[in-house]
Structures are given as C-alpha cells and as structure tokens.
Design an enzyme around this catalytic site. Structure first.
Site, PDB file in Angstrom:
ATOM      1  N   GLU A 292      -6.763  -7.556  -1.275  1.00 50.98           N
ATOM      2  CA  GLU A 292      -7.416  -7.430   0.064  1.00 50.98           C
ATOM      3  C   GLU A 292      -8.613  -6.704  -0.172  1.00 50.98           C
ATOM      4  O   GLU A 292      -8.992  -6.138  -1.242  1.00 50.98           O
ATOM      5  CB  GLU A 292      -6.554  -6.316   1.095  1.00 50.98           C
ATOM      6  CG  GLU A 292      -5.330  -6.956   1.443  1.00 50.98           C
ATOM      7  CD  GLU A 292      -4.488  -5.836   2.378  1.00 50.98           C
ATOM      8  OE1 GLU A 292      -5.311  -5.184   3.127  1.00 50.98           O
ATOM      9  OE2 GLU A 292      -3.386  -5.723   2.574  1.00 50.98           O
TER      10      GLU A 292
ATOM     11  N   GLU B 278       0.683  -1.229   0.083  1.00 51.67           N
ATOM     12  CA  GLU B 278      -0.098  -0.144   0.030  1.00 51.67           C
ATOM     13  C   GLU B 278       0.807   1.321   0.029  1.00 51.67           C
ATOM     14  O   GLU B 278       0.466   2.332   0.607  1.00 51.67           O
ATOM     15  CB  GLU B 278      -0.824   0.078   1.202  1.00 51.67           C
ATOM     16  CG  GLU B 278      -1.934  -1.188   0.885  1.00 51.67           C
ATOM     17  CD  GLU B 278      -3.196  -0.865   2.249  1.00 51.67           C
ATOM     18  OE1 GLU B 278      -2.855  -0.322   3.302  1.00 51.67           O
ATOM     19  OE2 GLU B 278      -4.145  -1.688   1.992  1.00 51.67           O
TER      20      GLU B 278
END
Length: 747
Positions: A461, A388
């Site tokens: 995710e 991320e």
C-alpha cells in the site's frame, strides 16, 4: 454422477429475525428476493453504519426429487456476512463464522425426498467480536446478507470432494500434472478408484487424456496422482493467459463423479531481486480492491465482479491486484485468470488480533481461502497476516504453517505497517506510507526489515489516506494526487530489490465514522465508487505500450482561474507517446518530450510543461484572452492520439453508455450505466452538476435512487434483472439535455 442445483432465486426474506421463526412452517409476510442479496439497500453516503448491522432471516422452499434418495446432498454457501446459522425443515444443521470464505454441510439426513423441504438461514450482520475482522476498528464496511451464491449438489456415495492440480516440468517439452485428490467415501467399503483425466484447451480441443488407479479408503482421504508426458502446452502469463480445462472423473460400478476446474501452467517466484513469472522478471504495478459498491454493498452478481477485473487490467493497465482485506468473489478471480491479472489474496482482518478462539477462526480462514482458490493461476501470493497488525509470532507461525500445509506451490506474505517485524513468511510485504509529497518516496528495504541481508520484498500500500482526493477536487490537488502515484511507481521501478508496489487503492469506498471524509467515504481511490476515473487512474493507465492503447490525458480542467495563482503551469500530461505537440491559440506548436529526468525509471514518464518550456506570455498571462489548446501525441513520428481543450466549454452532449447490452434472465444479472456531461470537444465537464431523472420500464430494476446528480461531471448506476426475459428500457432526462432511452435485452 453429481448434479448441482443452483439455489439463488426466490428466497423469502424477513429483515428482522424473531427467535423461533426458523421452525415456523409458513411465514405470513415476507419479501421475495434473489441472490446475491444485500440485507438492506443503503444510501450513497452520509448513512449510519449501523443500518445493515442487524439479524435477518432467509428461507427457501426446495423440492427434492426422489431420484436423489440415495445420494449425498452437500449444501454450499459461497459467502454470508458475517455469521450464518442453517436449518433444514426446522432442524439445526450447522453454523459458520466469517463472511468472506465458503462453507458447506451434508444435509442428506435432514431432507425429505419427493417433497418440499424448507431451507432457513439466520444471518447475523452485526460486528461480533468473536469473528474476524471484528473486535477493533476497521476502515471499511462489512455489508450483511447472503451476498454470494448458494448451491445444493447431489453426489454418489463415493465422490471427489476437491482436487489441487499442480503443474510441473514447465520448461520441458513434456510437462506433468501432479494432483492431490480428496475423495469422500461413504460406502463403508475400501476400493480401488479408476480415475480418468481429460484436458481441453479454450477451443474445447482435447490436448491430453490419461488414466490412473488409486486406493481409496473410507471417509475423506487425500490421494496422489501424477500424469506425465503432456505435450504442446503453452505457459500462462500476463500477456498470454492460456487456460486449460481439467476434468477428473472417478469411475466405479456404483458411482461416478467428475471434478472440473481451469488451470494454467506457470511458475511464480518472489526473489531477493524481484518477482519472476516463468523465469522472467516482471515489475509488479498494482492496485488494492475493495469488493463494495454503492447502495448494494457486497451483493453484486458475476458480471459486475468480472467487470472490476477488466477495469483494472484494460483501463488502469495494472498487472496485479490485492484483494484487500479478505478473499473475494470467485467470479472476480476467474476473470483474473482469463485476462492475466495477477492476484495477491489475503485472509480477513484489519489491525486487530482477537483472543485464542478468534485466532482459531482466522487460521480456519486460511484453509478455507486456499482450498477454494488453489487452482487459480492468477494467484501468486497468500496473505496470512491480519492487515497492519502488530507482531504475534505464535499466531502467525500457525497461519503460515496452515498455508504451507494446504499449498506448497505458492509463497506467503503478511501485510504489515511496522518496521523490524518478524519475517515468518516468504515475502516481506509492507504498507509504506512514507511519501508525504517531499523527497522521501519509498523506504529502503533494509531500513524497514532491519535485517542484514536482502529478502523478497513487496510494497502493498501507499498514498491512500496520505492524500485523499475527490473526483471534483480543485485542480492543484488532483495534480499532486497524480504525481504522488507516479513518484512511488518511479521509485519502485528504480529499486531492483522491490518486487513492485500496489497503490491504495482502486476505488473509493464507504467506511466507518472513524475513517474517511465526513460523508463516510474514503476518497482514496484512483476511481470513484462508480468506477469512473479520476486523473490518477491515468497515472497507471499510461504505463502501457502505445501498441496496446495510446494514452494522452492532460491533468487540467483548462481554465485560467482554477488554480490558486491562476494559469495552468506546471501542466502534467499523462501519456505513453514518444512526444507531443502542444498548440495554444495562434502560437506555433511546440514539440515536447516526456520528463525522463524527473521520472527516469518509469516506463512512460509524463510530459510536464513549466515556464522553462513555455513562457507565460505564450500561454496567456493574467488579463489576456484565454484560448483553445490542441495536444497531439506521436509514436514513431506518427500521430496516434489528439486531445482538444476548449477555452469556453459548453454542455454539448449527455453520453449514456452501458457496460453490457445483453443480460441473462435465469438468475440475477446486472450491468453498469455511465452518464457523462461532455463539452463540444468530448471532454468531461467536471463542475456541471446536472440533476438526472431515471425511469425504467421492462424486466429490471434500478439499484439505488431514480434521481441522481452528476458528480465531477458524471454519475453511474447499476440495473439488475428480475429473472424474466424481455427488454429493459432506461429513460434518462434532465433540464438541459433531450430525453434519451437506452435499451438492454434480457434473454
């Protein structure tokens, strides 16, 4: 010939390092510990995250036989969190930055042969900004200690340092092994090496033998070997994870060494239209895993690591796990190989990218990860970005290049959460948290990539922090938690250009104060920290053929007053049956089919019972009697599973089950014990918070407290060995139930 000494028992440990203590010959006081070891035993929750962030010191007396005098001694650490500084007999050997990858040193020059040597390790578990993943905030804890195994291996002066084994010509009758062999030659002479390869199957039958010669130069050298005409080989896949043991022996007049590993013949490929294993398209359905546990943090032995893989494969029935957000135990990966659980493995990190020196360490982590794990058939993708993080093309070109340098057989990905991110890797891996309970479930691929063409694409995710759910939460929240996981998987199955989706996450985990609930737990898992199931675990577990396991799990506590407006409708029943029969009280049984109109792409949609199927008057309106319910699942018109729900559940049984009845004594071993309060029909009693007292006698110890409280109707704990043979008896008592004893043999 190599000889490996396992250095996991009887370490001396002092939690507070004092400068210079590595040179002190005798410590006046210390704790005797065995590896894997956590630098401190922690509470379950509500603890200060600084508790484990300190500098400690370990030392181990090692008697080194004179027979090793002319050998090369390589000291190897599988994992130390997060900075290690190593000494032998007070002399500095080296250091390593990073807690998730292995490192090793040649300590031959520092050893005194025929006498006792002292190995000392200073372990810094603070969050040093110069070491990935640190420097920003991270949504997980990085527990300290020498939490993986340590070994000292003695080699002849010419030995095999490592070998990468590639399987070729998979779809031909005669297959091929291509081996990049890394030799280390300290003889000061160049030579021609004689290599003998023996490959055996899981019954130890020899399936192939071959011999090759290779010129070997001085120092460390990469050589190339090809063994051809290998016949009668089965391919490795998720349903038939066929493994072969390869032993590569280097023979000479003054040296002999054998490198042994397990391999699988398989091909994996992410394409624009999905993921292919051995040319067969497979929709990936997975969960992310943190390697942490209550009380002990990361420090769990082989058996416990393997159990996590078994839970994911055989209970959750997923086909893929992502090792979030770092390389994990080789024992976990070995088990994934054995049972056919695919793995996406990535380097350590969480959002933050440090300076140039920090980035150099991260690039080193790519090499350390791949060189450790390149022979695992279960690993299908290398993660070479910091999870991320923002784009950093110069940095990520280097991590991707490093991966390609070490392994040309696998593709790379880099987990991002931003749109229009530069695709430097082979697969666009994206954390897609768009689903908030409304119509948008997954983004369209090209809305994320902003490219004018399709690319290999994987959702890495979803859910997680969007809808954290505790095992003991109210029923409506648990139902929505289930539905969100189902909706994303349904959307993934509907999109041919999405290889699959990996849910966040498998297990709840402790975290920093900046994340999670107030007790420093992220309740993002489909299971709790003890690996006991929430309803959402059955959302995955039900997506398997009933031939493997029939599943029937109503998402309800079966009480009229549990929901905000009363009643139990709509009632979600997670199942892989063709249909169910639902019987309430004295009303006639109703045949009800799965909700394929709502989940048209999911392999096994749930049954959803609402007022269009059962009138509220048939299930007891407010003020009417509340009755038992009987649900039966049918496959091919045959009853395969049944679930009864009690109108008045009463505590009837305290079920105590150990994952294993036998443990090993030679090194630290452990097993989980699950305690469940059950009603008269064998259902969990989610609001029964009985206090449980534990008492252990014998050759073991309880990890964590000896007084527990049931959470959501159950609790679990781990028992570990103390390197002695005998028996362990765990006595469990409570106010309501009779005292019970569970016995475990340690041999």
């Amino acid at each position: 010939m190599r000889e490996k000494l396992r250095l996991n028992n009887n370490w001396q440990y002092i939690p507070n390092y004092i400068e210079g203590m590595e040179k002190v010959k005798q410590w006046q006081s210390y704790e005797l510990v065995h590896l894997p070891h956590s630098n401190i035993e922690l509470p379950y929750h509500y603890f200060d995250e600084k508790l484990y962030q300190f500098i400690s010191c370990y030392r181990l007396p090692i008697q080194v036989d004179k027979k090793y005098t002319h050998k090369i001694g390589i000291l190897r650490f599988e994992g130390v969190m997060a900075y290690a500084k190593v000494f032998v007999n007070g002399d500095y050997i080296g250091e390593h930055k990073g807690g998730y990858t292995p490192f090793e040193f040649d300590i031959s020059h520092a050893l005194v042969f025929g006498k006792e040597n002292m190995l000392t390790v200073i372990v810094d578990a603070t969050e040093r900004e110069d070491i990935p993943p640190f420097g920003g905030q991270i949504d997980y804890l990085t527990y300290g200690g020498i939490y993986r195994q340590v070994s000292l291996t003695f080699y002849d002066k010419l030995y095999i340092q490592n070998a990468q084994i590639k399987t070729n010509k998979l779809y031909q009758d005669k297959k091929e092994l291509e081996i990049d062999v890394y030799t280390h030659n300290q003889t000061a002479l160049e030579t021609v090496g004689e290599f003998k390869l023996v490959m055996t199957d899981d019954h130890n039958h020899v399936v192939y033998e071959g011999n090759k010669q290779l010129d070997i130069g001085k120092d460390i050298q990469k050589g190339h070997l090809v063994f051809e005409d290998i016949t009668d080989i089965q391919l490795w896949d998720i349903h038939n994870p066929k493994l072969y043991t390869v032993s590569l022996t280097l023979l000479g007049d003054t040296y002999e060494d054998t490198f042994t590993t397990k391999i699988g013949f398989r091909e994996c490929k992410f394409k624009e239209d999905g993921f292919y294993l051995n040319n067969k398209k497979i929709k990936l359905m997975g969960l992310n895993r943190h390697q942490s546990y209550p009380y002990n943090g990361y420090a769990m032995p082989k058996r416990v690591q393997e159990k996590d893989a078994d839970i994911l494969k055989h209970e959750c029935h997923v086909n893929l796990v992502r090792t979030a957000h770092y390389p994990q135990s080789v024992h976990f990966l070995n088990r994934c190989d054995e049972i056919g659980l695919l793995v996406f493995e990535e380097i350590p990190g969480w959002q933050h990218i440090g300076d140039e020196a920090w980035q150099k360490i991260a690039i080193n982590h790519v090499g350390e990860m791949i060189q450790r794990d390149w022979n695992h058939p279960s690993i299908i993708l290398w993660g070479v970005r910091i999870n991320e993080s923002m784009d950093n093309d110069a940095f990520y070109q280097q991590t991707n290049d490093a991966a390609k340098l070490y392994d040309t057989t696998r593709q790379t990905g880099g987990v991002r959460c931003i749109e229009n991110s530069a695709l430097l890797e082979d697969v666009y891996t994206m954390n897609d948290f768009v689903h908030d309970g409304h119509d948008m479930v997954l983004r369209n691929q090209q809305d994320v990539t902003h490219l004018d063409h399709q690319v290999p694409y994987l959702v890495t995710e979803y859910n997680g922090h969007m809808y954290p759910t505790k095992k003991f939460d109210q029923e409506e929240r648990q139902m929505e938690h289930v539905l969100r996981h189902l909706r994303v998987q349904n959307a993934s199955y509907a999109m041919d250009n999405v290889s699959g989706a990996i849910g966040w996450c498998a297990f709840d985990y402790n975290t920093h104060k900046d994340f999670g609930s107030g007790d420093k737990i992220c309740y993002h898992g489909v299971m709790d920290m003890f690996r006991t199931k929430k309803f959402a675990a059955y959302a995955y577990g039900s997506q398997v053929s009933p031939d493997v396991e029939p599943v029937l799990q109503p998402v309800t506590f079966w009480a009229r007053g549990e929901r905000s407006i009363g009643g139990v409708l709509p009632l979600v029943i997670l199942t892989n049956c063709d249909y169910i029969e639902f019987k309430y009280g004295d009303f006639p049984a109703k045949k009800i089919y799965p909700s394929k109109s709502m989940f048209e792409s999911l392999p096994y949609p749930p049954v959803i019972i609402d007022e269009t199927i059962i009138n509220p008057s048939e299930i007891g309106e407010w003020g009417m009697l509340w009755e038992d319910c009987d649900i039966i699942g049918f496959v091919d018109n045959k009853k395969v599973i049944e679930k009864k729900l009690a109108k008045s559940p009463l505590p009837t049984d305290l079920r105590i089950q150990a994952d294993d009845s036998t443990l090993h004594a030679e090194e630290k071993d452990a097993t989980r014990i699950v305690i469940e309060a059950l009603d008269q029909y064998g259902n969990l009693m989610p609001f029964y918070n009985e206090c449980i007292h534990l008492d252990l006698t014998g050759v073991g110890r309880i990890i964590g407290p000896e007084v527990l409280t049931l959470v959501g109707g159950s609790i679990a704990f781990w028992v570990e060995t103390v390197n002695k043979k005998g028996s362990i008896d765990i006595h469990v008592s409570s106010m309501h139930f009779d005292k019970q004893t569970l016995s475990i043999t340690v041999q």
